[in-house]
Design an enzyme around this catalytic site. Structure first.
Site, mmCIF file in Angstrom:
data_model
loop_
_atom_site.group_PDB
_atom_site.id
_atom_site.type_symbol
_atom_site.label_atom_id
_atom_site.label_comp_id
_atom_site.label_asym_id
_atom_site.label_seq_id
_atom_site.Cartn_x
_atom_site.Cartn_y
_atom_site.Cartn_z
ATOM 1 N N GLU A 44 55.871 111.508 131.370
ATOM 2 C CA GLU A 44 55.628 110.749 132.592
ATOM 3 C C GLU A 44 56.416 109.449 132.484
ATOM 4 O O GLU A 44 56.176 108.648 131.576
ATOM 5 C CB GLU A 44 54.143 110.438 132.776
ATOM 6 C CG GLU A 44 53.862 109.696 134.081
ATOM 7 C CD GLU A 44 52.410 109.261 134.222
ATOM 8 O OE1 GLU A 44 52.006 108.969 135.362
ATOM 9 O OE2 GLU A 44 51.694 109.195 133.206
ATOM 10 N N ASP A 118 57.822 102.253 141.390
ATOM 11 C CA ASP A 118 58.178 101.089 142.198
ATOM 12 C C ASP A 118 59.196 101.525 143.252
ATOM 13 O O ASP A 118 60.235 102.090 142.911
ATOM 14 C CB ASP A 118 58.782 100.015 141.297
ATOM 15 C CG ASP A 118 58.907 98.661 141.986
ATOM 16 O OD1 ASP A 118 59.200 98.642 143.196
ATOM 17 O OD2 ASP A 118 58.732 97.633 141.313
ATOM 18 N N ASP A 154 52.705 106.963 147.454
ATOM 19 C CA ASP A 154 52.063 106.625 148.720
ATOM 20 C C ASP A 154 53.076 106.035 149.692
ATOM 21 O O ASP A 154 52.752 105.771 150.845
ATOM 22 C CB ASP A 154 50.958 105.587 148.489
ATOM 23 C CG ASP A 154 51.552 104.257 148.037
ATOM 24 O OD1 ASP A 154 52.209 104.236 146.977
ATOM 25 O OD2 ASP A 154 51.394 103.247 148.752
ATOM 26 N N THR A 191 46.182 109.223 139.702
ATOM 27 C CA THR A 191 46.501 107.999 138.971
ATOM 28 C C THR A 191 45.628 106.863 139.517
ATOM 29 O O THR A 191 44.915 107.032 140.506
ATOM 30 C CB THR A 191 47.982 107.609 139.159
ATOM 31 O OG1 THR A 191 48.155 107.067 140.477
ATOM 32 C CG2 THR A 191 48.903 108.810 138.970
ATOM 33 N N GLU A 192 45.722 105.701 138.871
ATOM 34 C CA GLU A 192 44.950 104.554 139.348
ATOM 35 C C GLU A 192 45.378 104.165 140.768
ATOM 36 O O GLU A 192 44.542 103.907 141.642
ATOM 37 C CB GLU A 192 45.143 103.344 138.416
ATOM 38 C CG GLU A 192 44.753 103.594 136.970
ATOM 39 C CD GLU A 192 45.899 104.183 136.151
ATOM 40 O OE1 GLU A 192 47.005 104.377 136.714
ATOM 41 O OE2 GLU A 192 45.682 104.458 134.963
#
Length: 213
Positions: A44, A118, A154, A191-192
């Site tokens: 990852e 990012d 997202d 994920t967080e």
């Protein structure tokens, strides 16, 4: 992006070298020996606080997972999770993803995960995006033939950019979802960031792409 300094991080990382591997370039071509088995290796890139990589390792004991994170103050949280989980099939590397080919031999990795990277939205920062063609070159070098990238975000702009980047590179689009949590996809581990954004009602975008040669 700014991260709060953690003065204790360096010592904690050094004390837990079983999980956060120092001098990872020394293991190039020998990661199977470090894990003590010949199981597939999944990495990852940008592992963040480590929820995804740790939960994947718990769920899939026959796969070896390596989380790569540039920021010491962030990877230390992932390290705390790995230590608490006490499982042998997860390792962490506090290195820049640009060094992948210095760390892994050609064909040593079976799969790459990119989760909530990012977006670097400004055009002049395109080369920093983890789905930019230079990074795709790096992944191709360390992956097995027809290896795969699984990507979640997202950020619709980054997702659209990435789909174009993958397509232009010649990658095969195997799976695309514009709303992962309302799809029929099974076995998703969040994920967080994913938990945060999905709780706000934001759609999660996901795709799987495959190198064709």
């Amino acid at each position: 992006m700014r991260f709060r300094n953690k003065p204790w991080a360096k010592d904690y990382i050094a004390e837990n070298a079983f999980y956060c591997i120092p001098n990872p370039e020394e293991h190039k071509g020998k990661w199977a020996a470090l894990f003590g088995n010949s199981n597939p290796i999944h990495i990852e890139v940008g592992t963040g606080k480590g929820t995804f990589i740790t939960e994947m390792a718990k769920a899939n004991p026959d796969i070896n997972y390596i989380g790569i994170e540039l920021f010491e103050s962030v990877i230390v949280k992932a390290l705390e999770r790995a230590v608490a989980a006490d499982i042998p099939n997860v390792k962490l590397l506090n290195v820049d993803a640009k060094k992948l080919t210095e760390i892994f031999e050609k064909g040593e990795v079976n799969q790459v995960y990119l989760n909530f990277s990012d977006p670097w939205p400004k055009g002049r920062h395109e080369k920093r995006r983890l789905t930019y063609k230079d990074f795709l070159d790096l992944y191709k070098t360390v992956l097995v033939e027809q290896g795969e990238i699984h990507f979640k975000t997202d950020n619709r702009g980054l997702f659209e950019y990435s789909l174009m980047s993958f397509s232009s590179y010649g990658l095969l689009l195997k799976y695309v979802s514009l709303d992962l949590h309302n799809s029929d996809f099974e076995g998703n581990i969040m994920t967080e960031y994913e938990e945060k954004f999905s709780s706000l009602g934001q759609p999660i975008y996901r795709c799987e792409v495959k190198y064709q040669d």
